[in-house]
Design an enzyme around this catalytic site. Structure first.
Site, PDB file in Angstrom:
ATOM      1  N   TYR A  39       0.843  -1.179   0.000  1.00  0.00           N
ATOM      2  CA  TYR A  39       0.000   0.000   0.000  1.00  0.00           C
ATOM      3  C   TYR A  39       0.884   1.237   0.000  1.00  0.00           C
ATOM      4  CZ  TYR A  39      -4.240   2.688   0.558  1.00  0.00           C
ATOM      5  OH  TYR A  39      -5.259   3.571   0.353  1.00  0.00           O
ATOM      6  N   LYS A  94     -21.038 -19.452 -10.838  1.00  0.00           N
ATOM      7  CA  LYS A  94     -20.268 -19.253 -12.071  1.00  0.00           C
ATOM      8  C   LYS A  94     -18.802 -18.977 -11.733  1.00  0.00           C
ATOM      9  CE  LYS A  94     -21.323 -18.931 -16.520  1.00  0.00           C
ATOM     10  NZ  LYS A  94     -22.368 -19.638 -17.246  1.00  0.00           N
ATOM     11  N   ASN A 318     -22.616 -25.857 -20.547  1.00  0.00           N
ATOM     12  CA  ASN A 318     -21.826 -24.679 -20.907  1.00  0.00           C
ATOM     13  C   ASN A 318     -20.425 -24.686 -20.315  1.00  0.00           C
ATOM     14  OD1 ASN A 318     -24.263 -23.935 -22.009  1.00  0.00           O
ATOM     15  ND2 ASN A 318     -24.165 -21.822 -21.294  1.00  0.00           N
TER      16      ASN A 318
END
Length: 426
Positions: A39, A94, A318
């Protein structure tokens, strides 16, 4: 589904911690020095580099392996319009598939949009975060316009899996089934029941593969889409044909191929009996197909049948497609997933059933002998070759068609698309 299954599904999603996906840290973050790099002030260095050259986001951030799975919840599985928040379990699911099968990270994003333009605006404003956009569970016909506009405004691949993922796997299965049935794709008559996202995309892709447009009979809830109807939107009108056929029974008579992406039990044994010799039936409604294989076989022994279910042969799933299409597209930093890349995926998926099946795949299916034939026209979802073969085909085609910003990856196992396919697939 039984009460026992319902509770098991709810427990799976709730325990031991809610949800199915999480964010992981990929760099050390244990010491003060680590945090200084992670950071402030260390993070300023890649910020300056990306501001100078945006393409460096692929080097210094997770963008290149990050896909957004985005929905408005307007067409959740077979459940309908239940809203954006209700779609979150599906979008997380998904994410599991992307990670499990292709090593791709996912942020699931559920958008409460009052209209398609609001959804488009939201996705457009956030797309630079991602290497690709997977649209999911968006109702037709809005999904067609949403995808079209986003493809034109976003410089990363935009892919509506309910359309193209389904179409690609159907295309691969049809390709192989026609070989077995000794039929030329240019000569077949195709009946497609369901004029939504999957039906329209599948018909378009089959036409790209060689089916004559006038030989495609598409049906919606009102019957055959013919040239004398005055109630068609632009997407259905593209498939209007000059025919006297009006009902599904009319359309099925003499047809070579049936594709069902509609609802259960819409096809009768009599309709199957009326089809041309050696027909091909893709009854893909889930969980209950348009006709069950055992019922169809009671009247035809010369057919090949596929469903969307895992408990029958030839499951159209799919997951055979979308993780690997995105893997290939991401690895060459493609700006789009074009028609040529979709056809390459069709050919790659189709090719695998012509090769010996890996032992681990046969074991996963009870030691069943898997050999190209009427009950094995599509690879199994657990086939590890899909990652290399489909991703390679998509990546190479992206390079060849000029939508890649990076060359073909040197770590890929295959160097050209032609290396992937047996000679007979051409």
């Amino acid at each position: 589904m039984s009460d026992e299954f319902k509770q098991a599904a709810l427990d799976y999603h709730a325990k031991p911690r809610p949800g199915k996906i999480s964010v992981e840290i990929t760099k050390p973050a244990n010491t003060g020095a680590d945090l200084t790099l992670a950071y402030s002030p260390g993070v300023a260095e890649p910020v300056r580099e990306i501001a100078r050259e945006p393409e460096l986001a692929y080097r210094y951030t997770s963008k290149g392996n990050l896909v957004a799975v985005i929905s408005d919840g307007s067409a959740i599985l077979g459940l309908g319009d239940l809203g954006a928040l209700a779609s979150k379990p599906v979008m997380e699911g998904k994410g599991i598939l992307f990670k499990r099968f292709a090593g791709i990270d996912v942020f699931d994003i559920e958008v409460e949009a009052e209209d398609p333009q609001a959804f488009i605006d939201t996705v457009t404003r956030i797309h630079c975060t991602f290497g690709g956009i997977n649209l999911e569970d968006i109702k037709a016909p809005e999904c067609f316009e949403i995808e079209r506009v986003l493809k034109s405004t976003c410089d990363v691949p935009v892919f509506h899996d309910d359309q193209h993922g389904t179409a690609i796997v159907i295309g691969a299965g049809i390709y192989n089934a026609l070989k077995l049935q000794k039929k030329n794709i240019e000569d077949i008559v195709v009946v497609c029941v369901g004029a939504g996202a999957a039906g329209v995309a599948s018909a378009k892709l089959l036409i790209e593969m060689g089916v004559r447009r006038e030989n495609v009979l598409m049906l919606d809830r009102k019957g055959v889409i013919h040239s004398r109807r005055d109630d068609l939107n632009q997407y259905k009108a593209a498939f209007a044909v000059n025919t006297e056929k009006r009902t599904l029974a009319d359309a099925m008579e003499g047809a070579d191929v049936f594709i069902g992406v509609s609802g259960p039990d819409t096809v009768t044994p009599e309709m199957v009996a009326s089809m041309a010799p050696n027909p091909v039936i893709f009854a893909l409604a889930n969980p209950d197909p348009e006709i069950r294989p055992e019922l169809a076989r009671s009247v035809r022994q010369d057919m090949i049948i596929a469903t969307g279910r895992s408990d029958y042969p030839n499951q159209v799933n799919n997951v055979l497609c979308f993780p690997y299409i995105f893997r290939g597209a991401l690895d060459v930093r493609a700006t789009a997933i074009n028609e040529q890349m979709k056809i390459a995926a069709v050919r790659a998926i189709a090719s695998l059933v012509h090769e010996p099946v890996p032992e681990e795949v046969a074991r996963a299916y009870g030691g069943t002998s898997l050999k190209f034939g009427p009950d094995y026209i599509i690879p199994k979802p657990t086939d590890p070759r899909l990652l290399g073969v489909v991703s390679a085909a998509v990546a190479q085609t992206a390079v060849d068609t000029g939508v890649a910003r990076k060359g073909y990856p040197s770590h890929y196992p295959l160097k050209t698309v032609d290396d992937i396919f047996p000679a007979e697939l051409g």
